[in-house]
Each structure stands twice: as C-alpha cells, then as structure tokens.
Design a protein around this motif. Structure first.
Motif, PDB file in Angstrom:
ATOM      1  N   ARG A  41     -10.340  -8.676 -16.296  1.00  0.00           N
ATOM      2  CA  ARG A  41     -10.066  -7.500 -17.122  1.00  0.00           C
ATOM      3  C   ARG A  41      -8.666  -6.948 -16.876  1.00  0.00           C
ATOM      4  O   ARG A  41      -8.188  -6.100 -17.632  1.00  0.00           O
ATOM      5  CB  ARG A  41     -11.091  -6.389 -16.838  1.00  0.00           C
ATOM      6  N   LEU A  42      -8.013  -7.405 -15.798  1.00  0.00           N
ATOM      7  CA  LEU A  42      -6.714  -6.866 -15.421  1.00  0.00           C
ATOM      8  C   LEU A  42      -5.585  -7.665 -16.069  1.00  0.00           C
ATOM      9  O   LEU A  42      -5.761  -8.834 -16.426  1.00  0.00           O
ATOM     10  CB  LEU A  42      -6.552  -6.919 -13.898  1.00  0.00           C
ATOM     11  N   PRO A  43      -4.409  -7.052 -16.221  1.00  0.00           N
ATOM     12  CA  PRO A  43      -3.242  -7.797 -16.711  1.00  0.00           C
ATOM     13  C   PRO A  43      -2.938  -8.992 -15.815  1.00  0.00           C
ATOM     14  O   PRO A  43      -3.268  -8.984 -14.615  1.00  0.00           O
ATOM     15  CB  PRO A  43      -2.117  -6.756 -16.652  1.00  0.00           C
ATOM     16  N   GLY A  44      -2.307 -10.019 -16.375  1.00  0.00           N
ATOM     17  CA  GLY A  44      -2.130 -11.296 -15.693  1.00  0.00           C
ATOM     18  C   GLY A  44      -1.542 -11.200 -14.298  1.00  0.00           C
ATOM     19  O   GLY A  44      -2.123 -11.716 -13.334  1.00  0.00           O
ATOM     20  N   ARG A  45      -0.402 -10.544 -14.132  1.00  0.00           N
ATOM     21  CA  ARG A  45       0.239 -10.486 -12.823  1.00  0.00           C
ATOM     22  C   ARG A  45      -0.588  -9.665 -11.835  1.00  0.00           C
ATOM     23  O   ARG A  45      -0.698 -10.030 -10.661  1.00  0.00           O
ATOM     24  CB  ARG A  45       1.641  -9.895 -12.958  1.00  0.00           C
ATOM     25  N   THR A  46      -1.139  -8.558 -12.314  1.00  0.00           N
ATOM     26  CA  THR A  46      -1.977  -7.729 -11.440  1.00  0.00           C
ATOM     27  C   THR A  46      -3.199  -8.512 -10.982  1.00  0.00           C
ATOM     28  O   THR A  46      -3.580  -8.474  -9.809  1.00  0.00           O
ATOM     29  CB  THR A  46      -2.421  -6.450 -12.177  1.00  0.00           C
ATOM     30  N   ALA A  47      -3.808  -9.240 -11.911  1.00  0.00           N
ATOM     31  CA  ALA A  47      -4.978 -10.042 -11.557  1.00  0.00           C
ATOM     32  C   ALA A  47      -4.624 -11.111 -10.534  1.00  0.00           C
ATOM     33  O   ALA A  47      -5.374 -11.346  -9.573  1.00  0.00           O
ATOM     34  CB  ALA A  47      -5.561 -10.681 -12.807  1.00  0.00           C
ATOM     35  N   GLN A  48      -3.475 -11.756 -10.704  1.00  0.00           N
ATOM     36  CA  GLN A  48      -3.078 -12.815  -9.784  1.00  0.00           C
ATOM     37  C   GLN A  48      -2.821 -12.269  -8.386  1.00  0.00           C
ATOM     38  O   GLN A  48      -3.227 -12.870  -7.376  1.00  0.00           O
ATOM     39  CB  GLN A  48      -1.821 -13.533 -10.297  1.00  0.00           C
ATOM     40  N   ARG A  49      -2.153 -11.101  -8.306  1.00  0.00           N
ATOM     41  CA  ARG A  49      -1.919 -10.494  -6.988  1.00  0.00           C
ATOM     42  C   ARG A  49      -3.243 -10.162  -6.303  1.00  0.00           C
ATOM     43  O   ARG A  49      -3.395 -10.362  -5.094  1.00  0.00           O
ATOM     44  CB  ARG A  49      -1.067  -9.234  -7.136  1.00  0.00           C
ATOM     45  N   ASN A  50      -4.200  -9.674  -7.075  1.00  0.00           N
ATOM     46  CA  ASN A  50      -5.495  -9.334  -6.492  1.00  0.00           C
ATOM     47  C   ASN A  50      -6.279 -10.580  -6.070  1.00  0.00           C
ATOM     48  O   ASN A  50      -7.022 -10.544  -5.086  1.00  0.00           O
ATOM     49  CB  ASN A  50      -6.311  -8.498  -7.471  1.00  0.00           C
ATOM     50  N   ARG A  51      -6.119 -11.668  -6.810  1.00  0.00           N
ATOM     51  CA  ARG A  51      -6.778 -12.914  -6.398  1.00  0.00           C
ATOM     52  C   ARG A  51      -6.234 -13.396  -5.060  1.00  0.00           C
ATOM     53  O   ARG A  51      -6.993 -13.872  -4.197  1.00  0.00           O
ATOM     54  CB  ARG A  51      -6.585 -13.994  -7.467  1.00  0.00           C
ATOM     55  N   VAL A  52      -4.933 -13.293  -4.872  1.00  0.00           N
ATOM     56  CA  VAL A  52      -4.328 -13.675  -3.598  1.00  0.00           C
ATOM     57  C   VAL A  52      -4.895 -12.820  -2.467  1.00  0.00           C
ATOM     58  O   VAL A  52      -5.242 -13.318  -1.387  1.00  0.00           O
ATOM     59  CB  VAL A  52      -2.798 -13.535  -3.668  1.00  0.00           C
ATOM     60  N   LYS A  53      -5.030 -11.507  -2.714  1.00  0.00           N
ATOM     61  CA  LYS A  53      -5.575 -10.609  -1.692  1.00  0.00           C
ATOM     62  C   LYS A  53      -7.036 -10.929  -1.401  1.00  0.00           C
ATOM     63  O   LYS A  53      -7.470 -10.850  -0.246  1.00  0.00           O
ATOM     64  CB  LYS A  53      -5.425  -9.155  -2.150  1.00  0.00           C
ATOM     65  N   GLN A  54      -7.795 -11.287  -2.438  1.00  0.00           N
ATOM     66  CA  GLN A  54      -9.200 -11.636  -2.224  1.00  0.00           C
ATOM     67  C   GLN A  54      -9.340 -12.919  -1.402  1.00  0.00           C
ATOM     68  O   GLN A  54     -10.223 -13.025  -0.545  1.00  0.00           O
ATOM     69  CB  GLN A  54      -9.904 -11.792  -3.575  1.00  0.00           C
ATOM     70  N   ARG A  55      -8.452 -13.892  -1.639  1.00  0.00           N
ATOM     71  CA  ARG A  55      -8.489 -15.127  -0.844  1.00  0.00           C
ATOM     72  C   ARG A  55      -8.145 -14.829   0.618  1.00  0.00           C
ATOM     73  O   ARG A  55      -8.722 -15.421   1.536  1.00  0.00           O
ATOM     74  CB  ARG A  55      -7.529 -16.162  -1.428  1.00  0.00           C
ATOM     75  N   LYS A  56      -7.221 -13.908   0.831  1.00  0.00           N
ATOM     76  CA  LYS A  56      -6.857 -13.523   2.191  1.00  0.00           C
ATOM     77  C   LYS A  56      -8.015 -12.840   2.896  1.00  0.00           C
ATOM     78  O   LYS A  56      -8.264 -13.056   4.086  1.00  0.00           O
ATOM     79  CB  LYS A  56      -5.636 -12.597   2.142  1.00  0.00           C
ATOM     80  N   ILE A  57      -8.758 -12.000   2.161  1.00  0.00           N
ATOM     81  CA  ILE A  57      -9.937 -11.343   2.734  1.00  0.00           C
ATOM     82  C   ILE A  57     -10.983 -12.385   3.127  1.00  0.00           C
ATOM     83  O   ILE A  57     -11.569 -12.332   4.213  1.00  0.00           O
ATOM     84  CB  ILE A  57     -10.524 -10.336   1.726  1.00  0.00           C
ATOM     85  N   ALA A  58     -11.218 -13.344   2.230  1.00  0.00           N
ATOM     86  CA  ALA A  58     -12.217 -14.382   2.511  1.00  0.00           C
ATOM     87  C   ALA A  58     -11.835 -15.211   3.729  1.00  0.00           C
ATOM     88  O   ALA A  58     -12.697 -15.602   4.533  1.00  0.00           O
ATOM     89  CB  ALA A  58     -12.392 -15.273   1.284  1.00  0.00           C
ATOM     90  N   ALA A  59     -10.527 -15.496   3.881  1.00  0.00           N
ATOM     91  CA  ALA A  59     -10.076 -16.328   4.996  1.00  0.00           C
ATOM     92  C   ALA A  59     -10.093 -15.578   6.322  1.00  0.00           C
ATOM     93  O   ALA A  59     -10.133 -16.204   7.396  1.00  0.00           O
ATOM     94  CB  ALA A  59      -8.670 -16.848   4.716  1.00  0.00           C
ATOM     95  N   ALA A  60     -10.047 -14.245   6.279  1.00  0.00           N
ATOM     96  CA  ALA A  60      -9.960 -13.456   7.512  1.00  0.00           C
ATOM     97  C   ALA A  60     -11.255 -13.493   8.310  1.00  0.00           C
ATOM     98  O   ALA A  60     -11.258 -13.250   9.521  1.00  0.00           O
ATOM     99  CB  ALA A  60      -9.589 -12.015   7.184  1.00  0.00           C
ATOM    100  N   GLY A  61     -12.384 -13.747   7.639  1.00  0.00           N
ATOM    101  CA  GLY A  61     -13.657 -13.809   8.343  1.00  0.00           C
ATOM    102  C   GLY A  61     -14.266 -12.457   8.653  1.00  0.00           C
ATOM    103  O   GLY A  61     -14.899 -12.289   9.704  1.00  0.00           O
ATOM    104  N   VAL A  62     -14.086 -11.498   7.750  1.00  0.00           N
ATOM    105  CA  VAL A  62     -14.700 -10.179   7.937  1.00  0.00           C
ATOM    106  C   VAL A  62     -16.217 -10.314   7.833  1.00  0.00           C
ATOM    107  O   VAL A  62     -16.729 -10.947   6.906  1.00  0.00           O
ATOM    108  CB  VAL A  62     -14.192  -9.172   6.881  1.00  0.00           C
ATOM    109  N   VAL A  63     -16.926  -9.750   8.773  1.00  0.00           N
ATOM    110  CA  VAL A  63     -18.392  -9.780   8.791  1.00  0.00           C
ATOM    111  C   VAL A  63     -18.898  -8.425   8.308  1.00  0.00           C
ATOM    112  O   VAL A  63     -18.581  -7.390   8.896  1.00  0.00           O
ATOM    113  CB  VAL A  63     -18.938 -10.086  10.197  1.00  0.00           C
ATOM    114  N   VAL A  64     -19.682  -8.448   7.229  1.00  0.00           N
ATOM    115  CA  VAL A  64     -20.197  -7.218   6.635  1.00  0.00           C
ATOM    116  C   VAL A  64     -21.701  -7.149   6.869  1.00  0.00           C
ATOM    117  O   VAL A  64     -22.421  -8.134   6.646  1.00  0.00           O
ATOM    118  CB  VAL A  64     -19.901  -7.163   5.119  1.00  0.00           C
TER     119      VAL A  64
END
Length: 397
Positions: free
Chosen positions: A187-210
């Motif tokens: 739903r987000l503009p292209g560049r904004t969406a891409q930046r957020n995808r990068v941040k989401q991949r970083k979150i997944a790789a960090a190994g945060v336990v919820v």
C-alpha cells in the motif's frame, strides 16, 4: 455526605422509562457507591458484547482499574437502564467541579476512546432511555464526553437530548488495516515500501524473540515496559501522567484483567537474551489498539522499532480476527510513514435546560482553550517544550 450527592441526586432519575408503543418495563437507576463497578462487571461486559461500538476502553476491567486508581469516593455516577430486568444501556461517569458540576467518563485522560453502552437490538430506544436517566438535566450541570468516535453509541444521545448540545472536534486517531506485513507494504509508495522491506529483513535476521505474557505475569511486564518507556523518552517530552505511580497502578490491574479475558496482549521482546521492548495491545472485536510501548534506546540503533512493533501487533490482530490496527491518538512521524487512515474523535457537551448557562460557559472555555493550544504549538513551540519539561519534573518528584 459530600456535595455531589445533593447536586446530582439519584432521586431525580425516573423510576420507569417506557418507550412509546412498547409494553416492556423499562427502569433506570444511578449507582453512586464505589463498589458498583466491580459488582456489575459480568453484567457490564455482557452488555459490552452486545454493543458493536464498544472498545477495550469500555470493558469492566479497564473501568474498574481506573476507578481504583483515579476515582474519588462518592463521585461515581453509574447510570443503568434495564428492560424487563436486563441491562440495555449504561454509562460510567464521574463528577468533577470547574466550578460547576461536570459529568465526565470514567477512564477519562488515559482512554483513547470514550463511549456509552447500548444494546444493538434496540439502540435508539436504549439511547432515549439513557438520555432521560442521565443526572444532568439541570441548567448548572454539564455532561462532557471527550474522545467519542464518529460512529460511537454516545453519538445517539444527541438525538434524544432535550437540552443544549454541542459537538466539538477532539483528538485525531489513526488506523491501519489488519493485513500481513507484505500486503501492508504494497500500500506504500515504491521507495518507502522498499526501505521498509529492508528494515523488515533486518528485524528477521536479528533473531528477536517475541513472547505473549500470561495474565499472572502481566504486572511485572507492565512495570518493565514503564521503565523502558521512561528511559526512551528521557529529555524528549514524555507524557507526564505515564511516569507516575497512579498510572502504573491502573495499567497493572487493567492489563492483567484484560489479558485474562482475552481483551489484551502484552508482548515482550528479547534480543540476545535481554528484554529490549514491551508493548500493550488492546483487543476488541472491531479493532486492536497499540496502546503503549517501551523500548530500550539502544534498540533504535539496531532495528526499526515501529516496524518491529507493528509487525507483531498486526500478526496478533490477524490471529484474533480483528479488521483494524488502531494507532490511537496522535500523529507522530513514526506513524505517518505507514500512511495510516485518519479519524477525528468528537467532544460531546450536553447541558440541562433551554438556557443551560453552565453548558454555554463550558463550551466557550473549551473553544478558547483549543485555540490557545493551537496558537502555542504553531507560534510558541519553546513554551510547549518548557511546559512539558516542567510536568516531567513534577511527575518525577
């Protein structure tokens, strides 16, 4: 006995309120004893389940906890309307003096949404009976309902109120559709969406336990969240009320009761074995509300905190079958980059009698104060910052 009992006597409430053309027996009462809310908790929540506009802020657990932390003995006005003995409409109010008596919702100040409860099978009849039962029909008494959603049950009171009434603008609230994160990013503009995808991949790789906190451990989790919250906002204008023991006492009890009832989720986030964040998510059939969070300042250097919290809150809302994730009051920048939709809450002011001098004075003061706040924010930002810092110091003491 205290003054409010003579100013707002329960004897003024009509014993029966029969809607036109109905044969059922409608009755009304106003409970003023401090034990009324916990005694009626089961019946209250049963009515809330039959009121489609009710949110978690209208649950018995939230209201009872607020009253125990903030309530003044003798000032409760619990307005109850029954049909053939069954609770069909209810309003939890308390009395304040400014200097005239003002009825405000129980929960005011810390609740993002205020409302009354009306049975969905007969909302107009219930609203008419509740309006007649409100102990605020004298010219020197005012009912002031803040933070009322545009589609809230309380909006029906305006139709049936015979005295002076006004609808004023209140806080802006924002919400996102409860979708999987990838669908939300589309739903987000292209560049904004891409930046957020990068941040989401970083979150997944960090190994945060919820993990979701069981009810019996919620008070400790809330205390940890409030410590992290104070730490993250130090020197940056924290909401002063959130730093005090009274608020902590309210949130401990409310969150524990709501988690036990399935009306809230307290999520804890661990990274490298350490607790780095906690958030409280309130859950109702219509929406899940991201009420409050605390995160260690060091986490901001490693991960996108908003992306982390939103992702887990969306997943929780989806599991609960809730259609919206409400970001509640405020238009902070971290919310704006997700392109949320906006709604503005209303402030409903009801005055007794045709002249209603107290209501006229109250409405005028509310408008003047709103204009002063707008002017201070736009023209004197340093004054707002200084005022916030002074409140923080007072709360700390």
């Amino acid at each position: 006995m205290i003054e409010e009992r003579t100013v707002l006597p329960a004897a003024r409430v009509p014993a029966t309120v029969p809607p036109a053309g109905a044969r059922e027996c409608w009755s009304a009462e106003v409970r003023q004893d401090d034990a009324a809310l916990p005694e009626l908790a089961a019946e209250w929540d049963d009515l809330a389940a039959r009121c489609r506009t009710a949110t978690s802020f209208q649950s018995a657990a939230w209201l009872v906890a607020w009253w125990r932390a903030y309530g003044t003995p003798g000032r409760l006005r619990l307005v109850l309307v029954r049909r053939d003995g069954r609770l069909m409409a209810a309003a939890a109010l308390t009395v304040r003096h400014r200097p005239y008596p003002v009825l405000v919702p129980v929960g005011c100040g810390v609740s993002d949404y205020a409302d009354v409860l009306l049975d969905d099978t007969c909302p107009d009849q219930a609203a008419a009976a509740l309006a007649a039962a409100l102990p605020a029909h004298r010219p020197w008494i005012v009912t002031d309902l803040r933070e009322v959603r545009p589609d809230a049950a309380a909006q029906r009171l305006l139709t049936h109120w015979t005295g002076r009434r006004r609808r004023l603008p209140d806080s802006v609230c924002q919400h996102l559709p409860a979708l999987p994160m990838e669908e939300l990013l589309r739903r987000l503009p292209g560049r904004t969406a891409q930046r957020n995808r990068v941040k989401q991949r970083k979150i997944a790789a960090a190994g945060v336990v919820v993990s979701e906190t069981p009810a019996e451990r919620v008070p400790d989790a809330v205390d940890a969240m409030l410590r992290l919250h104070a730490l993250q906002w130090r020197g940056r204008g924290a909401t002063p009320e959130h730093l005090g023991e009274r608020f902590a006492r309210h949130l401990r009890e409310a969150a524990r009761g709501m988690v036990a009832a399935g009306r809230a989720s307290v999520q804890q986030y661990h990274l490298d074995g350490e607790l780095v964040a906690v958030n409280v998510l309130l859950i109702s059939p219509r929406l899940a509300g991201l009420y409050m969070y605390g995160a260690h300042p060091g986490l901001r250097q490693r991960l996108d905190i908003a992306g982390l919290l939103f992702g887990e809150s969306l997943a929780c809302a989806l599991r609960a079958g809730v259609p919206l994730l409400s970001l509640l009051r405020g238009t902070e920048p971290y919310k704006q980059r997700w392109r949320p939709e906006e709604d503005r809450n209303d402030r409903l002011v009801l005055g007794g009698g045709r002249l209603a001098p107290a209501a006229a004075l109250h409405i005028g003061a509310a408008r003047l104060r709103a204009a002063a706040v707008r002017a201070a924010r736009t023209r004197l930002p340093w004054l707002t910052a200084a005022r916030t810092r002074l409140r923080e110091l007072r709360a700390g003491r």
